[in-house]
Design a protein around this motif. Structure first.
Motif, short mmCIF file in Angstrom:
data_model
loop_
_atom_site.label_atom_id
_atom_site.label_comp_id
_atom_site.label_asym_id
_atom_site.label_seq_id
_atom_site.Cartn_x
_atom_site.Cartn_y
_atom_site.Cartn_z
N ARG A 2 0.70 -1.20 0.01
CA ARG A 2 -0.04 -0.04 0.08
C ARG A 2 0.87 1.37 -0.01
O ARG A 2 1.86 1.26 0.79
N TRP A 3 0.61 2.03 -1.07
CA TRP A 3 1.50 3.55 -1.10
C TRP A 3 0.65 4.51 -0.36
O TRP A 3 -0.48 4.68 -0.42
N VAL A 56 4.00 -3.07 -11.59
CA VAL A 56 2.81 -2.98 -11.38
C VAL A 56 2.24 -1.73 -11.04
O VAL A 56 1.23 -1.32 -10.04
N HIS A 57 2.51 -0.76 -12.15
CA HIS A 57 2.23 0.62 -11.89
C HIS A 57 1.98 1.41 -13.44
O HIS A 57 2.98 1.38 -13.97
N HIS A 58 0.88 1.31 -13.95
CA HIS A 58 0.77 1.78 -15.37
C HIS A 58 0.60 3.29 -15.52
O HIS A 58 -0.63 3.56 -14.96
N PRO A 59 1.29 3.85 -16.29
CA PRO A 59 0.99 5.14 -16.71
C PRO A 59 -0.24 5.41 -17.78
O PRO A 59 -0.44 4.54 -18.47
N ARG A 71 1.61 10.06 -18.20
CA ARG A 71 1.01 10.67 -16.83
C ARG A 71 1.05 9.81 -15.77
O ARG A 71 0.84 8.42 -16.15
N LEU A 72 1.48 10.18 -14.69
CA LEU A 72 1.37 9.17 -13.65
C LEU A 72 0.57 9.55 -12.39
O LEU A 72 0.65 11.01 -11.93
N THR A 73 0.16 8.91 -11.60
CA THR A 73 -0.65 9.12 -10.20
C THR A 73 -0.64 7.67 -9.86
O THR A 73 -0.66 6.59 -10.46
N THR A 74 -1.00 7.44 -8.54
CA THR A 74 -1.21 6.32 -7.78
C THR A 74 -2.96 6.35 -7.45
O THR A 74 -3.02 6.81 -6.42
N THR A 81 2.60 9.41 -5.07
CA THR A 81 3.23 8.62 -4.13
C THR A 81 4.86 8.27 -4.29
O THR A 81 5.01 8.81 -5.64
N GLU A 82 5.39 7.95 -3.82
CA GLU A 82 6.83 7.55 -4.16
C GLU A 82 7.01 6.63 -5.36
O GLU A 82 8.02 6.81 -6.12
N LEU A 83 5.96 5.67 -5.48
CA LEU A 83 5.89 4.92 -6.70
C LEU A 83 6.05 5.72 -7.68
O LEU A 83 6.56 5.34 -9.11
N ASP A 84 5.29 6.86 -7.89
CA ASP A 84 5.28 7.62 -9.03
C ASP A 84 6.68 8.35 -9.27
O ASP A 84 7.02 8.48 -10.59
N ILE A 85 7.25 8.73 -8.39
CA ILE A 85 8.58 9.41 -8.37
C ILE A 85 9.50 8.23 -9.07
O ILE A 85 10.37 8.67 -9.83
#
Length: 103
Positions: A2-3, A56-59, A71-74, A81-85
């Motif tokens: 969980r981010w 497991v993080h799709h733009p 474009r990125l967001t969680t 989140t840190e995952l976007d960075i």
């Protein structure tokens, strides 16, 4: 995993360290990548897709001829989140390595 959504000051600091990434609003960061040839952009998008699957993080991806916009967001955290960075940094590395190999 969980981010946790970054605070406004964390977002400002993190985005300032990224080259060319901009805030679209409180939930998104965005960057545009230009390519010499259409297929170079497609190759880049395919590499980003493999990264996205690994993380497991799709733009959000838009392809406009030789211009690719990411474009990125969680979603699960309701913002950045840190995952976007981390994703942004790794995407930039993919772009740099592709530009070096095409010279």
């Amino acid at each position: 995993m969980r981010w946790v959504k970054l605070t406004e000051s964390q977002i400002q600091e993190s985005v300032a360290e990224l080259s060319g990434w901009n805030r679209k609003d409180e939930k998104w960061i965005e960057k545009k990548y230009r390519f010499k040839e259409f297929l170079d952009g497609i190759k880049f998008v395919n590499q980003v897709a493999h990264l996205a699957e690994r993380l497991v993080h799709h733009p959000m991806i838009a392809i406009d001829y030789k211009l690719v916009t990411l474009r990125l967001t969680t979603w699960s955290a309701g913002g950045l989140t840190e995952l976007d960075i981390q994703s942004a940094k790794e995407i930039d590395e993919i772009y740099r390595s592709q530009q070096i190999s095409s010279v």
